[in-house]
Design a protein around this motif. Structure first.
Motif, PDB file in Angstrom:
ATOM      1  N   ASP A  23      -9.060   1.072  -2.183  1.00  0.00           N
ATOM      2  CA  ASP A  23     -10.093   1.611  -1.520  1.00  0.00           C
ATOM      3  C   ASP A  23     -10.944   0.415  -0.778  1.00  0.00           C
ATOM      4  O   ASP A  23     -11.169   0.680   0.399  1.00  0.00           O
ATOM      5  N   ARG A  24     -10.707  -0.828  -1.334  1.00  0.00           N
ATOM      6  CA  ARG A  24     -11.308  -1.771  -0.613  1.00  0.00           C
ATOM      7  C   ARG A  24     -10.389  -2.213   0.653  1.00  0.00           C
ATOM      8  O   ARG A  24     -10.891  -2.440   1.928  1.00  0.00           O
ATOM      9  N   LEU A  25      -9.016  -2.227   0.357  1.00  0.00           N
ATOM     10  CA  LEU A  25      -8.261  -2.402   1.803  1.00  0.00           C
ATOM     11  C   LEU A  25      -8.302  -1.475   2.845  1.00  0.00           C
ATOM     12  O   LEU A  25      -8.500  -1.895   3.899  1.00  0.00           O
ATOM     13  N   ALA A  26      -8.693   0.039   2.262  1.00  0.00           N
ATOM     14  CA  ALA A  26      -9.123   0.764   3.326  1.00  0.00           C
ATOM     15  C   ALA A  26     -10.196   0.667   4.014  1.00  0.00           C
ATOM     16  O   ALA A  26     -10.421   0.659   5.290  1.00  0.00           O
ATOM     17  N   VAL A  78       0.754  -1.164  -0.055  1.00  0.00           N
ATOM     18  CA  VAL A  78       0.013   0.016   0.230  1.00  0.00           C
ATOM     19  C   VAL A  78       0.832   1.231   0.027  1.00  0.00           C
ATOM     20  O   VAL A  78       0.633   2.169  -0.779  1.00  0.00           O
ATOM     21  N   ALA A  79       1.753   1.130   0.935  1.00  0.00           N
ATOM     22  CA  ALA A  79       2.452   2.418   0.870  1.00  0.00           C
ATOM     23  C   ALA A  79       3.298   2.736  -0.114  1.00  0.00           C
ATOM     24  O   ALA A  79       3.685   3.782  -0.918  1.00  0.00           O
ATOM     25  N   ASP A  80       4.149   1.762  -1.011  1.00  0.00           N
ATOM     26  CA  ASP A  80       4.554   1.994  -2.197  1.00  0.00           C
ATOM     27  C   ASP A  80       3.614   2.291  -3.404  1.00  0.00           C
ATOM     28  O   ASP A  80       3.851   3.023  -4.134  1.00  0.00           O
ATOM     29  N   THR A 136     -13.698  -8.202  -7.488  1.00  0.00           N
ATOM     30  CA  THR A 136     -14.197  -7.720  -8.548  1.00  0.00           C
ATOM     31  C   THR A 136     -15.165  -8.740  -9.278  1.00  0.00           C
ATOM     32  O   THR A 136     -16.107  -8.506 -10.046  1.00  0.00           O
ATOM     33  N   LEU A 137     -15.270  -9.964  -8.655  1.00  0.00           N
ATOM     34  CA  LEU A 137     -16.124 -10.984  -9.192  1.00  0.00           C
ATOM     35  C   LEU A 137     -16.942 -11.627  -8.125  1.00  0.00           C
ATOM     36  O   LEU A 137     -17.690 -12.275  -8.336  1.00  0.00           O
ATOM     37  N   ASP A 138     -16.950 -11.143  -6.816  1.00  0.00           N
ATOM     38  CA  ASP A 138     -17.678 -11.565  -5.800  1.00  0.00           C
ATOM     39  C   ASP A 138     -17.943 -10.300  -4.905  1.00  0.00           C
ATOM     40  O   ASP A 138     -17.147  -9.047  -4.994  1.00  0.00           O
ATOM     41  N   PRO A 139     -19.102 -10.396  -4.227  1.00  0.00           N
ATOM     42  CA  PRO A 139     -19.717  -9.393  -3.314  1.00  0.00           C
ATOM     43  C   PRO A 139     -18.503  -9.294  -2.158  1.00  0.00           C
ATOM     44  O   PRO A 139     -17.786 -10.163  -1.680  1.00  0.00           O
ATOM     45  N   ASP A 140     -18.000  -8.028  -1.702  1.00  0.00           N
ATOM     46  CA  ASP A 140     -17.316  -7.750  -0.767  1.00  0.00           C
ATOM     47  C   ASP A 140     -17.470  -8.519   0.488  1.00  0.00           C
ATOM     48  O   ASP A 140     -18.698  -8.755   0.904  1.00  0.00           O
ATOM     49  N   ASP A 141     -16.462  -9.369   1.040  1.00  0.00           N
ATOM     50  CA  ASP A 141     -16.564  -9.830   2.087  1.00  0.00           C
ATOM     51  C   ASP A 141     -16.929  -8.731   3.290  1.00  0.00           C
ATOM     52  O   ASP A 141     -16.397  -7.616   3.381  1.00  0.00           O
ATOM     53  N   PRO A 142     -17.776  -8.916   4.466  1.00  0.00           N
ATOM     54  CA  PRO A 142     -17.913  -7.711   5.483  1.00  0.00           C
ATOM     55  C   PRO A 142     -16.346  -7.550   5.894  1.00  0.00           C
ATOM     56  O   PRO A 142     -15.476  -8.333   6.421  1.00  0.00           O
ATOM     57  N   ALA A 143     -16.279  -6.235   6.200  1.00  0.00           N
ATOM     58  CA  ALA A 143     -15.081  -5.828   6.695  1.00  0.00           C
ATOM     59  C   ALA A 143     -14.892  -6.200   8.189  1.00  0.00           C
ATOM     60  O   ALA A 143     -15.839  -6.538   9.150  1.00  0.00           O
ATOM     61  N   HIS A 199      -2.838   3.196   6.524  1.00  0.00           N
ATOM     62  CA  HIS A 199      -2.878   4.387   5.784  1.00  0.00           C
ATOM     63  C   HIS A 199      -4.220   5.058   5.449  1.00  0.00           C
ATOM     64  O   HIS A 199      -5.329   4.619   5.144  1.00  0.00           O
ATOM     65  N   ARG A 200      -4.170   6.459   5.408  1.00  0.00           N
ATOM     66  CA  ARG A 200      -5.448   7.026   5.196  1.00  0.00           C
ATOM     67  C   ARG A 200      -5.400   7.339   3.633  1.00  0.00           C
ATOM     68  O   ARG A 200      -4.277   7.796   3.208  1.00  0.00           O
TER      69      ARG A 200
END
Length: 403
Positions: free
Chosen positions: A75-78, A31-33, A396-403, A85-86
């Motif tokens: 965006d998904r990772l955040a 993410v940082a890189d 992109t091929l499945d609904p997002d798993d709950p955070a 990271h913000r």
């Protein structure tokens, strides 16, 4: 006995034991890189391994290996809490769809596609900053792609069906269900029976050739995965019709070797067959596409495909999703979600540790990371998070798993 894979495309699994801290640290490095290499116009440099003959060298814009995919991953990772990271990715997205069209249009087809074209960019824009105008443009894009002659995931209706399904999942609006159903009807109309058999396939009109691919990237089972994702948007008898066709074709084309199984890359009853073990062609893609289908006839098939994926080992090509170690590892996560058997989770995490080492070695070799969702490090970061959380949603091929 049949030779179900090419050993030269695989390497022995590295011996590092699963370590959640190491996986977290790898996500943070990626993410940082990736944030540091973001250009002012919300694009990322193209890795040498992603260059193809005829490319201009300009940064890519789409979901598969361009800026939209990187934004989608970050965006998904955040949102999942996978990184400290913000991240604010809104700046520069407004004109990304127009830049994508300018990049894709010279190919002569696929402007509205999901993984390569405008639809995927618009969905990413809506995910980051929901806007009714963006949704309207996306609806038009999906409708325009329903009859695309490729009849496969990257360019054709099966890809934009994923966009319609996600928008229905997010909004509940009937228009997205209607768009999904319209594309499913177009796929049904183009499905052709194979002479002398009880099963059917699609013919892909792709890159100037006509071929009948079987795998997830360009072929039959990728289309099956799109239909499975939106199965609840179809009438019950309609989904039952599709399920019978899917099971029949998958079963008819499987090639077994004891407890292991694979499928040829394409249907060639009298020609040369090749067998791959990667998401885009071969056993892992079949598991990823079919694992959510509740049908006992698939149980042994998917188990055999998973066993072959494990026996073959990680891929030489690298750590990514489409044709890399992380993509194969998602097959194990899918099997864990389907069966609850912890050996699949352990195997997924073993592949994760190997993929981290591959990613770091490539970063050192090329003095840069691979800034793409489907072939590079942001996709690996999402896979590592799936291994940490023991979830199985393919980006992109499945609904997002709950955070």
């Amino acid at each position: 006995m049949p030779v179900l894979f090419e050993p030269s495309r695989h390497v022995a699994l590295a011996g590092a034991a699963w370590d959640e801290r190491v996986a977290h640290d790898a996500i943070e490095r990626i993410v940082a890189d990736t944030l540091a290499r973001r250009m002012p116009d919300t694009l990322w440099p193209v890795h040498p391994l992603d260059h193809e003959d005829g490319d201009s060298g300009a940064p890519f814009t789409g979901l598969y290996q361009g800026a939209a995919g990187v934004v989608w991953a970050l965006d998904r990772l955040a949102r999942a809490g996978a990184t400290r990271h913000r991240i604010d990715l809104r700046a520069g997205l407004e004109d990304l769809a127009a830049r994508n069209v300018a990049q894709v249009r010279p190919r002569g087809y696929g402007v509205e596609s999901y993984l390569m074209g405008r639809a995927g960019v618009l969905l990413t824009q809506f995910r980051v900053a929901p806007d009714p105008a963006v949704a309207d443009h996306l609806a038009s894009s999906i409708a325009a792609n329903a009859d695309h002659p490729s009849r496969e995931l990257l360019w054709g209706a099966p890809g934009t069906m994923h966009a319609a399904a996600e928008m229905y999942e997010r909004t509940g609006e009937d228009r997205w269900r209607d768009l999904f159903r319209a594309s499913a009807a177009a796929l049904a109309a183009s499905l052709t029976a194979i002479s002398g058999t009880q099963w059917s396939m699609w013919t892909q009109d792709l890159y100037g050739q006509k071929v009948r691919y079987l795998g997830a990237g360009h072929g039959f089972v990728g289309n099956a995965g799109a239909l499975a994702r939106g199965s609840t948007l179809l009438d019950a008898d309609e989904w039952q019709w599709w399920r019978e066709h899917i099971v029949a074709t998958v079963t008819a084309n499987i090639v077994r070797d004891g407890p292991r199984a694979n499928w040829p890359g394409w249907y060639a009853p009298s020609g040369t067959r090749r067998y791959f073990i990667q998401w885009c062609h071969g056993a892992p893609g079949f598991v990823v596409a079919l694992a959510t289908i509740d049908d006992a006839r698939l149980d042994g098939i998917l188990d055999a495909a998973g066993e072959l994926t494990w026996a073959a080992g990680p891929l030489v090509k690298g750590a990514g999703l489409c044709h890399g170690t992380a993509g194969n590892g998602y097959a194990f996560l899918k099997m864990y979600a389907r069966t609850g058997d912890t050996r699949w989770l352990e195997r997924a995490r073993a592949f994760a540790m190997h993929a981290i080492a591959q990613s770091e070695a490539h970063a050192a070799q090329y003095a840069m990371r691979r800034y793409t969702l489907w072939t590079g490090d942001p996709g690996l970061a999402l896979y590592l998070w799936s291994c940490i959380t023991a979830t199985a949603a393919w980006p992109t091929l499945d609904p997002d798993d709950p955070a």
